[in-house]
Design a protein around this motif. Structure first.
Motif, PDB file in Angstrom:
ATOM      1  N   TYR A   1     -51.624 -40.585   6.993  1.00 36.47           N
ATOM      2  CA  TYR A   1     -50.685 -39.630   7.563  1.00 36.47           C
ATOM      3  C   TYR A   1     -50.025 -40.271   8.777  1.00 36.47           C
ATOM      4  O   TYR A   1     -50.666 -41.020   9.530  1.00 36.47           O
ATOM      5  CB  TYR A   1     -51.396 -38.345   7.982  1.00 36.47           C
ATOM      6  CG  TYR A   1     -51.962 -37.549   6.828  1.00 36.47           C
ATOM      7  CD1 TYR A   1     -51.148 -36.688   6.100  1.00 36.47           C
ATOM      8  CD2 TYR A   1     -53.297 -37.666   6.469  1.00 36.47           C
ATOM      9  CE1 TYR A   1     -51.651 -35.956   5.039  1.00 36.47           C
ATOM     10  CE2 TYR A   1     -53.812 -36.942   5.391  1.00 36.47           C
ATOM     11  CZ  TYR A   1     -52.982 -36.093   4.690  1.00 36.47           C
ATOM     12  OH  TYR A   1     -53.489 -35.376   3.639  1.00 36.47           O
ATOM     13  N   ALA A   2     -48.747 -39.963   8.965  1.00 37.81           N
ATOM     14  CA  ALA A   2     -48.019 -40.509  10.109  1.00 37.81           C
ATOM     15  C   ALA A   2     -47.193 -39.406  10.757  1.00 37.81           C
ATOM     16  O   ALA A   2     -46.390 -38.746  10.081  1.00 37.81           O
ATOM     17  CB  ALA A   2     -47.114 -41.651   9.671  1.00 37.81           C
ATOM     18  N   PHE A   3     -47.409 -39.215  12.048  1.00 38.44           N
ATOM     19  CA  PHE A   3     -46.603 -38.276  12.827  1.00 38.44           C
ATOM     20  C   PHE A   3     -45.619 -39.108  13.629  1.00 38.44           C
ATOM     21  O   PHE A   3     -46.015 -39.885  14.499  1.00 38.44           O
ATOM     22  CB  PHE A   3     -47.489 -37.445  13.746  1.00 38.44           C
ATOM     23  CG  PHE A   3     -46.744 -36.352  14.471  1.00 38.44           C
ATOM     24  CD1 PHE A   3     -46.343 -35.206  13.796  1.00 38.44           C
ATOM     25  CD2 PHE A   3     -46.430 -36.475  15.818  1.00 38.44           C
ATOM     26  CE1 PHE A   3     -45.654 -34.196  14.450  1.00 38.44           C
ATOM     27  CE2 PHE A   3     -45.740 -35.475  16.484  1.00 38.44           C
ATOM     28  CZ  PHE A   3     -45.355 -34.333  15.797  1.00 38.44           C
ATOM     29  N   LEU A   4     -44.324 -38.980  13.315  1.00 40.75           N
ATOM     30  CA  LEU A   4     -43.299 -39.839  13.889  1.00 40.75           C
ATOM     31  C   LEU A   4     -42.393 -39.076  14.842  1.00 40.75           C
ATOM     32  O   LEU A   4     -42.039 -37.922  14.592  1.00 40.75           O
ATOM     33  CB  LEU A   4     -42.435 -40.464  12.787  1.00 40.75           C
ATOM     34  CG  LEU A   4     -43.152 -41.197  11.652  1.00 40.75           C
ATOM     35  CD1 LEU A   4     -42.113 -41.813  10.720  1.00 40.75           C
ATOM     36  CD2 LEU A   4     -44.097 -42.252  12.191  1.00 40.75           C
ATOM     37  N   ASP A   5     -42.005 -39.744  15.900  1.00 42.14           N
ATOM     38  CA  ASP A   5     -41.018 -39.233  16.850  1.00 42.14           C
ATOM     39  C   ASP A   5     -39.854 -40.214  16.826  1.00 42.14           C
ATOM     40  O   ASP A   5     -40.021 -41.391  17.158  1.00 42.14           O
ATOM     41  CB  ASP A   5     -41.647 -39.150  18.244  1.00 42.14           C
ATOM     42  CG  ASP A   5     -40.704 -38.559  19.283  1.00 42.14           C
ATOM     43  OD1 ASP A   5     -39.562 -38.211  18.919  1.00 42.14           O
ATOM     44  OD2 ASP A   5     -41.106 -38.455  20.458  1.00 42.14           O
ATOM     45  N   GLN A   6     -38.673 -39.726  16.396  1.00 44.32           N
ATOM     46  CA  GLN A   6     -37.493 -40.570  16.282  1.00 44.32           C
ATOM     47  C   GLN A   6     -36.331 -39.954  17.061  1.00 44.32           C
ATOM     48  O   GLN A   6     -36.326 -38.763  17.331  1.00 44.32           O
ATOM     49  CB  GLN A   6     -37.071 -40.709  14.809  1.00 44.32           C
ATOM     50  CG  GLN A   6     -38.124 -41.297  13.897  1.00 44.32           C
ATOM     51  CD  GLN A   6     -37.766 -41.075  12.443  1.00 44.32           C
ATOM     52  OE1 GLN A   6     -38.461 -40.380  11.722  1.00 44.32           O
ATOM     53  NE2 GLN A   6     -36.652 -41.658  11.996  1.00 44.32           N
ATOM     54  N   THR A   7     -35.363 -40.794  17.386  1.00 36.29           N
ATOM     55  CA  THR A   7     -34.173 -40.290  18.079  1.00 36.29           C
ATOM     56  C   THR A   7     -33.171 -39.695  17.093  1.00 36.29           C
ATOM     57  O   THR A   7     -32.431 -38.773  17.432  1.00 36.29           O
ATOM     58  CB  THR A   7     -33.500 -41.409  18.872  1.00 36.29           C
ATOM     59  OG1 THR A   7     -33.212 -42.517  17.995  1.00 36.29           O
ATOM     60  CG2 THR A   7     -34.407 -41.891  20.004  1.00 36.29           C
ATOM     61  N   VAL A   8     -33.134 -40.212  15.859  1.00 36.70           N
ATOM     62  CA  VAL A   8     -32.273 -39.683  14.802  1.00 36.70           C
ATOM     63  C   VAL A   8     -33.011 -39.803  13.483  1.00 36.70           C
ATOM     64  O   VAL A   8     -33.972 -40.557  13.350  1.00 36.70           O
ATOM     65  CB  VAL A   8     -30.917 -40.438  14.705  1.00 36.70           C
ATOM     66  CG1 VAL A   8     -30.095 -40.229  15.960  1.00 36.70           C
ATOM     67  CG2 VAL A   8     -31.144 -41.918  14.451  1.00 36.70           C
ATOM     68  N   TYR A   9     -32.531 -39.069  12.476  1.00 36.52           N
ATOM     69  CA  TYR A   9     -33.179 -39.120  11.162  1.00 36.52           C
ATOM     70  C   TYR A   9     -32.925 -40.438  10.439  1.00 36.52           C
ATOM     71  O   TYR A   9     -33.706 -40.869   9.606  1.00 36.52           O
ATOM     72  CB  TYR A   9     -32.681 -37.971  10.280  1.00 36.52           C
ATOM     73  CG  TYR A   9     -33.456 -36.692  10.456  1.00 36.52           C
ATOM     74  CD1 TYR A   9     -34.786 -36.595  10.053  1.00 36.52           C
ATOM     75  CD2 TYR A   9     -32.862 -35.571  11.034  1.00 36.52           C
ATOM     76  CE1 TYR A   9     -35.499 -35.428  10.219  1.00 36.52           C
ATOM     77  CE2 TYR A   9     -33.571 -34.393  11.186  1.00 36.52           C
ATOM     78  CZ  TYR A   9     -34.892 -34.325  10.777  1.00 36.52           C
ATOM     79  OH  TYR A   9     -35.591 -33.167  10.946  1.00 36.52           O
ATOM     80  N   GLU A  10     -31.782 -41.063  10.696  1.00 35.39           N
ATOM     81  CA  GLU A  10     -31.362 -42.306  10.041  1.00 35.39           C
ATOM     82  C   GLU A  10     -31.000 -42.124   8.570  1.00 35.39           C
ATOM     83  O   GLU A  10     -30.920 -43.104   7.826  1.00 35.39           O
ATOM     84  CB  GLU A  10     -32.410 -43.421  10.196  1.00 35.39           C
ATOM     85  CG  GLU A  10     -32.501 -43.962  11.610  1.00 35.39           C
ATOM     86  CD  GLU A  10     -33.192 -45.315  11.693  1.00 35.39           C
ATOM     87  OE1 GLU A  10     -32.846 -46.214  10.900  1.00 35.39           O
ATOM     88  OE2 GLU A  10     -34.081 -45.467  12.540  1.00 35.39           O
ATOM     89  N   LEU A  11     -30.799 -40.897   8.131  1.00 33.15           N
ATOM     90  CA  LEU A  11     -30.234 -40.686   6.803  1.00 33.15           C
ATOM     91  C   LEU A  11     -28.727 -40.927   6.871  1.00 33.15           C
ATOM     92  O   LEU A  11     -28.104 -40.722   7.916  1.00 33.15           O
ATOM     93  CB  LEU A  11     -30.509 -39.266   6.313  1.00 33.15           C
ATOM     94  CG  LEU A  11     -31.890 -38.995   5.723  1.00 33.15           C
ATOM     95  CD1 LEU A  11     -32.049 -37.497   5.454  1.00 33.15           C
ATOM     96  CD2 LEU A  11     -32.110 -39.782   4.443  1.00 33.15           C
TER      97      LEU A  11
END
Length: 214
Positions: A78-88
């Protein structure tokens, strides 16, 4: 109200960086997006069918990644990620943002470039989504059925709950483990791959429910 299962095949230029990297990284073939923040800072909970080292190699492709917390599960990571944008890709995000349907977890990304997801809404709204997606990426409909709410307090189906109960009984979650997925499959009278899928989806639902409750 209808529930439709879609499959979209993303070309390289429109795929999410993690999805692009998936076909090139050994040890991981499947990613499930279990939960995501609706707005603001992008936070996502994902499950990978590989170990932590393979997941970290995948995550190296995400330029927007701020932090990542990884936890080994019974059959993956499992990975809980914090990103600035989705990057889709903008084209994909535009279709999603304009849609009048609700997307249900998980969104599943596969190593041959496809993504599978379920959406709920009125028939005309789902048809509009389908047409809009097909204008961006090759998209097909895998299943259509009436939407029914889950009766389990945590969103588990009856079969998923039974699989978890059996897994506990055979020692699958014991420490040290004394039972296997094959033992669960034998009790459920199903294929080992089916038992594994039931357990993965049940575990994903339980973890997502826990995170949302915090």
């Amino acid at each position: 109200m209808r529930r439709v299962s879609f499959e979209a095949e993303y070309p390289t230029e429109l795929a999410h960086p993690i999805h692009r990297e998936l076909s090139e990284t050994e040890g991981v073939t499947r990613i499930e997006l279990l939960a995501w923040s609706p707005a603001g800072r992008v936070k996502t909970l994902l499950w990978f069918d590989g170990d932590e080292s393979a997941v970290r190699r995948l995550l190296a492709a995400v330029e927007s990644l701020v932090t990542a917390s990884l936890v080994s599960g019974s059959d993956g990571t499992y990975a809980f990620l914090d990103q600035t944008v989705y990057e889709l890709a903008d084209e994909v995000m535009d279709v999603v943002s304009r849609s009048q349907v609700v997307f249900l977890p998980p969104v599943t990304f596969l190593d041959f470039g496809a993504a599978r997801f379920d959406a709920v809404g009125e028939s005309d709204q789902l048809a509009t989504l389908y047409d809009a997606l097909r204008d961006v990426v090759p998209t097909s409909i895998r299943r259509v059925h009436d939407f029914e709410r889950q009766h389990s307090p945590m969103g588990l189906t009856d079969r998923q709950r039974t699989a978890l109960d059996v897994a506990v009984d055979v020692g699958y979650y014991a420490v040290p483990r004394t039972g296997s997925v094959a033992d669960v499959a034998a009790e459920l009278d199903c294929a080992t791959s089916t038992a594994g899928e039931l357990l993965r989806r049940a575990e994903a639902t339980v973890v997502a429910d826990y995170v949302r409750s915090q």
